[in-house]
Design a protein around this motif. Structure first.
Motif, PDB file in Angstrom:
ATOM      1  N   MET A 139       0.831  -1.186   0.095  1.00 42.24           N
ATOM      2  CA  MET A 139       0.111   0.360   0.098  1.00 42.24           C
ATOM      3  C   MET A 139       1.009   1.170   0.454  1.00 42.24           C
ATOM      4  SD  MET A 139      -2.693   1.024   2.850  1.00 42.24           S
ATOM      5  CE  MET A 139      -3.741  -0.025   2.475  1.00 42.24           C
ATOM      6  N   THR A 140       0.195   1.820  -0.706  1.00 40.34           N
ATOM      7  CA  THR A 140       1.367   3.475  -1.059  1.00 40.34           C
ATOM      8  C   THR A 140       0.657   4.182   0.276  1.00 40.34           C
ATOM      9  OG1 THR A 140       1.232   3.321  -3.581  1.00 40.34           O
ATOM     10  CG2 THR A 140       1.966   5.737  -2.238  1.00 40.34           C
ATOM     11  N   ILE A 141       1.965   4.352   1.285  1.00 38.69           N
ATOM     12  CA  ILE A 141       1.787   5.502   1.949  1.00 38.69           C
ATOM     13  C   ILE A 141       1.703   7.393   1.895  1.00 38.69           C
ATOM     14  CG2 ILE A 141       1.799   6.718   4.271  1.00 38.69           C
ATOM     15  CD1 ILE A 141       0.901   3.973   4.463  1.00 38.69           C
ATOM     16  N   ILE A 142       0.758   7.988   1.685  1.00 37.53           N
ATOM     17  CA  ILE A 142       0.271   9.088   1.405  1.00 37.53           C
ATOM     18  C   ILE A 142       1.693   9.914   2.553  1.00 37.53           C
ATOM     19  CG2 ILE A 142      -0.406  11.369   0.681  1.00 37.53           C
ATOM     20  CD1 ILE A 142      -1.745   9.190  -1.058  1.00 37.53           C
ATOM     21  N   GLU A 143       2.564  10.491   1.649  1.00 41.55           N
ATOM     22  CA  GLU A 143       3.338  11.389   2.532  1.00 41.55           C
ATOM     23  C   GLU A 143       2.992  12.880   2.686  1.00 41.55           C
ATOM     24  OE1 GLU A 143       6.047   9.892   4.072  1.00 41.55           O
ATOM     25  OE2 GLU A 143       6.119   8.276   3.168  1.00 41.55           O
ATOM     26  N   ILE A 144       3.191  13.797   3.331  1.00 41.55           N
ATOM     27  CA  ILE A 144       2.948  14.960   4.115  1.00 41.55           C
ATOM     28  C   ILE A 144       3.320  16.182   3.110  1.00 41.55           C
ATOM     29  CG2 ILE A 144       3.578  16.850   6.106  1.00 41.55           C
ATOM     30  CD1 ILE A 144       3.938  14.517   8.150  1.00 41.55           C
ATOM     31  N   PRO A 145       2.728  16.551   2.261  1.00 48.31           N
ATOM     32  CA  PRO A 145       2.967  17.856   1.191  1.00 48.31           C
ATOM     33  C   PRO A 145       3.905  18.501   1.607  1.00 48.31           C
ATOM     34  CG  PRO A 145       0.422  17.692   1.550  1.00 48.31           C
ATOM     35  CD  PRO A 145       1.201  16.692   2.467  1.00 48.31           C
ATOM     36  N   ALA A 146       4.642  18.988   0.435  1.00 48.24           N
ATOM     37  CA  ALA A 146       5.982  19.822   1.205  1.00 48.24           C
ATOM     38  C   ALA A 146       5.402  21.419   0.909  1.00 48.24           C
ATOM     39  CB  ALA A 146       6.530  19.576  -0.561  1.00 48.24           C
ATOM     40  N   GLY A 147       6.217  22.156   1.907  1.00 46.35           N
ATOM     41  CA  GLY A 147       5.347  23.151   2.352  1.00 46.35           C
ATOM     42  C   GLY A 147       3.899  23.408   3.336  1.00 46.35           C
ATOM     43  N   TRP A 148       3.710  22.078   4.203  1.00 40.46           N
ATOM     44  CA  TRP A 148       2.168  22.009   4.823  1.00 40.46           C
ATOM     45  C   TRP A 148       2.442  22.425   6.124  1.00 40.46           C
ATOM     46  CZ3 TRP A 148      -2.501  20.520   3.815  1.00 40.46           C
ATOM     47  CH2 TRP A 148      -3.483  20.461   4.573  1.00 40.46           C
ATOM     48  N   PRO A 149       2.299  23.397   6.335  1.00 42.26           N
ATOM     49  CA  PRO A 149       2.071  24.130   8.063  1.00 42.26           C
ATOM     50  C   PRO A 149       2.479  22.571   8.896  1.00 42.26           C
ATOM     51  CG  PRO A 149      -0.122  24.083   7.230  1.00 42.26           C
ATOM     52  CD  PRO A 149       0.121  23.465   5.758  1.00 42.26           C
ATOM     53  N   ALA A 150       3.616  22.989   9.958  1.00 37.34           N
ATOM     54  CA  ALA A 150       3.818  22.455  10.338  1.00 37.34           C
ATOM     55  C   ALA A 150       4.055  22.831  12.196  1.00 37.34           C
ATOM     56  CB  ALA A 150       6.168  22.449  10.433  1.00 37.34           C
ATOM     57  N   ASP A 151       3.714  24.570  12.572  1.00 34.79           N
ATOM     58  CA  ASP A 151       3.458  24.421  13.871  1.00 34.79           C
ATOM     59  C   ASP A 151       2.010  25.469  13.265  1.00 34.79           C
ATOM     60  OD1 ASP A 151       3.924  27.082  12.965  1.00 34.79           O
ATOM     61  OD2 ASP A 151       6.291  27.072  13.294  1.00 34.79           O
ATOM     62  N   GLU A 152       1.762  25.539  14.878  1.00 35.15           N
ATOM     63  CA  GLU A 152       0.448  26.376  14.966  1.00 35.15           C
ATOM     64  C   GLU A 152      -0.162  27.569  14.333  1.00 35.15           C
ATOM     65  OE1 GLU A 152      -2.969  26.875  19.245  1.00 35.15           O
ATOM     66  OE2 GLU A 152      -1.060  25.698  19.299  1.00 35.15           O
ATOM     67  N   ALA A 153       1.260  28.465  14.654  1.00 38.35           N
ATOM     68  CA  ALA A 153       0.931  29.641  13.770  1.00 38.35           C
ATOM     69  C   ALA A 153       0.543  29.411  12.587  1.00 38.35           C
ATOM     70  CB  ALA A 153       2.270  30.690  14.148  1.00 38.35           C
ATOM     71  N   ALA A 154       1.331  28.527  12.112  1.00 38.02           N
ATOM     72  CA  ALA A 154       1.299  28.337  10.342  1.00 38.02           C
ATOM     73  C   ALA A 154       0.232  28.031  10.314  1.00 38.02           C
ATOM     74  CB  ALA A 154       2.491  27.802  10.033  1.00 38.02           C
ATOM     75  N   ALA A 155      -0.080  27.320  10.857  1.00 39.95           N
ATOM     76  CA  ALA A 155      -1.258  26.590  10.491  1.00 39.95           C
ATOM     77  C   ALA A 155      -2.792  28.069  10.608  1.00 39.95           C
ATOM     78  CB  ALA A 155      -1.736  25.605  11.788  1.00 39.95           C
ATOM     79  N   ARG A 156      -2.476  28.104  11.831  1.00 41.43           N
ATOM     80  CA  ARG A 156      -3.953  29.507  12.193  1.00 41.43           C
ATOM     81  C   ARG A 156      -4.010  30.417  10.749  1.00 41.43           C
ATOM     82  NH1 ARG A 156      -5.477  31.220  17.782  1.00 41.43           N
ATOM     83  NH2 ARG A 156      -5.241  29.220  18.781  1.00 41.43           N
ATOM     84  N   ALA A 157      -2.243  31.163   9.977  1.00 41.70           N
ATOM     85  CA  ALA A 157      -2.691  31.889   8.912  1.00 41.70           C
ATOM     86  C   ALA A 157      -3.001  30.958   7.925  1.00 41.70           C
ATOM     87  CB  ALA A 157      -1.302  31.759   9.063  1.00 41.70           C
ATOM     88  N   VAL A 158      -3.089  30.121   7.574  1.00 39.34           N
ATOM     89  CA  VAL A 158      -3.305  29.648   6.478  1.00 39.34           C
ATOM     90  C   VAL A 158      -4.939  29.374   6.888  1.00 39.34           C
ATOM     91  CG1 VAL A 158      -4.084  26.789   5.218  1.00 39.34           C
ATOM     92  CG2 VAL A 158      -1.550  27.614   5.764  1.00 39.34           C
ATOM     93  N   GLN A 159      -5.460  28.959   8.016  1.00 41.11           N
ATOM     94  CA  GLN A 159      -7.184  29.141   8.153  1.00 41.11           C
ATOM     95  C   GLN A 159      -7.722  30.121   8.049  1.00 41.11           C
ATOM     96  OE1 GLN A 159      -7.814  27.713  12.273  1.00 41.11           O
ATOM     97  NE2 GLN A 159      -8.412  25.633  11.704  1.00 41.11           N
ATOM     98  N   ARG A 160      -6.605  31.615   8.117  1.00 33.80           N
ATOM     99  CA  ARG A 160      -7.450  32.665   8.096  1.00 33.80           C
ATOM    100  C   ARG A 160      -7.745  33.412   6.517  1.00 33.80           C
ATOM    101  NH1 ARG A 160      -4.098  34.128  12.554  1.00 33.80           N
ATOM    102  NH2 ARG A 160      -2.441  34.591  11.384  1.00 33.80           N
ATOM    103  N   GLU A 161      -6.370  32.856   5.537  1.00 31.98           N
ATOM    104  CA  GLU A 161      -7.190  32.671   4.513  1.00 31.98           C
ATOM    105  C   GLU A 161      -7.149  32.328   3.911  1.00 31.98           C
ATOM    106  OE1 GLU A 161      -5.183  32.819   0.207  1.00 31.98           O
ATOM    107  OE2 GLU A 161      -5.480  31.284   1.610  1.00 31.98           O
ATOM    108  N   LEU A 162      -7.857  30.276   3.512  1.00 35.48           N
ATOM    109  CA  LEU A 162      -8.444  30.231   3.509  1.00 35.48           C
ATOM    110  C   LEU A 162      -9.914  30.487   3.551  1.00 35.48           C
ATOM    111  CD1 LEU A 162      -7.335  26.719   3.457  1.00 35.48           C
ATOM    112  CD2 LEU A 162      -7.088  28.136   1.665  1.00 35.48           C
ATOM    113  N   SER A 163     -10.334  31.025   5.467  1.00 40.29           N
ATOM    114  CA  SER A 163     -11.621  31.444   5.397  1.00 40.29           C
ATOM    115  C   SER A 163     -12.165  32.881   4.859  1.00 40.29           C
ATOM    116  CB  SER A 163     -11.242  31.637   7.144  1.00 40.29           C
ATOM    117  OG  SER A 163     -10.542  32.608   7.380  1.00 40.29           O
TER     118      SER A 163
END
Length: 231
Positions: free
Chosen positions: A1-25
């Motif tokens: 079975m092929t394992i899907i790897e984490i995409p390049a540039g995926w948020p690695a910490d809380e601050a980065a993830a919150r920034a993505v949420q703000r942009e996409l929202s």
């Protein structure tokens, strides 16, 4: 079975993830009614985790919206892509969920997530996140309460009470079966709250949990067991 790897540039910490949420929202569409109940396809999405092996299995199950019969199903197994942080759970599973969706040949139609949409501290839970990324109408139907207050709805099937966050109605506690605990419905993307509840009731003819979630839950658990067996 092929394992899907984490995409390049995926948020690695809380601050980065919150920034993505703000942009996409900022791309959320909240002024559409959404697809008609009982027409086209509706797709259930769910995930299962093995944190010890750093694995997440996702399932996408397409149902005929009228008959609720399974049209197609797909799974994917990937690496857990983010630490556990309440309010940022979407970042743990979205790459694998998108991979499962990509493996479908049928049109998914309405996406039904086992989680939240607008009923979220930043009004951008998993259902909203997936809706914006795919452009598809989406709703969240969660089993447990999260970040809001609510009164118990009446005892009859179809009774509901608003989910309130800072005075705003962000979803509804909806009774899908008489005398059974409610589920928690919120808009994801391109669907009205009334339509989200109507879809949820239609998808729950016999049980508390929608058929979409029941099928996807079972399938992602099987996919995870298969992946564990190969590990």
């Amino acid at each position: 079975m092929t394992i899907i790897e984490i995409p390049a540039g995926w948020p690695a910490d809380e601050a980065a993830a919150r920034a993505v949420q703000r942009e996409l929202s900022g791309r959320l569409v909240r002024d559409e009614e959404g697809p008609a109940v009982g027409e086209g396809h509706v797709t259930g999405l769910d995930v299962a985790y093995d944190d010890e092996r750093d694995l997440v299995a996702a399932a996408a199950v397409v149902l005929d919206a009228r008959t609720l019969e399974v049209v197609e199903e797909a799974t994917a197994v990937g690496r857990v892509s983010f630490p556990y942080v309440p309010g940022l759970l979407a970042f743990r599973e979205i790459p694998t969920v998108l991979a499962a969706l990509d493996r479908l040949s049928a049109d998914p139609g309405l996406l039904v997530c086992d989680g939240y949409g607008l009923a979220h501290p930043r009004r951008f839970g998993l259902a909203s996140h997936l809706g914006v990324l795919t452009g598809r109408p989406s709703v969240g139907v969660a089993k447990n309460p999260f970040t809001f207050t609510y009164e118990q709805p009446g005892p009859a099937r179809g009774d509901f009470a608003p989910l309130l966050a800072e005075g705003e109605e962000v979803g509804r506690a909806l009774r899908t079966q008489a005398g059974v605990k409610p589920v928690f419905v919120s808009v994801g993307h391109r669907v009205s709250l009334a339509h989200a509840c109507a879809h949820t009731l239609h998808l729950s003819p016999r049980y508390r949990i929608p058929e979409t979630t029941r099928h996807a839950d079972s399938l992602c658990r099987r996919a995870l067991k298969e992946a564990q067996g190969e590990g």
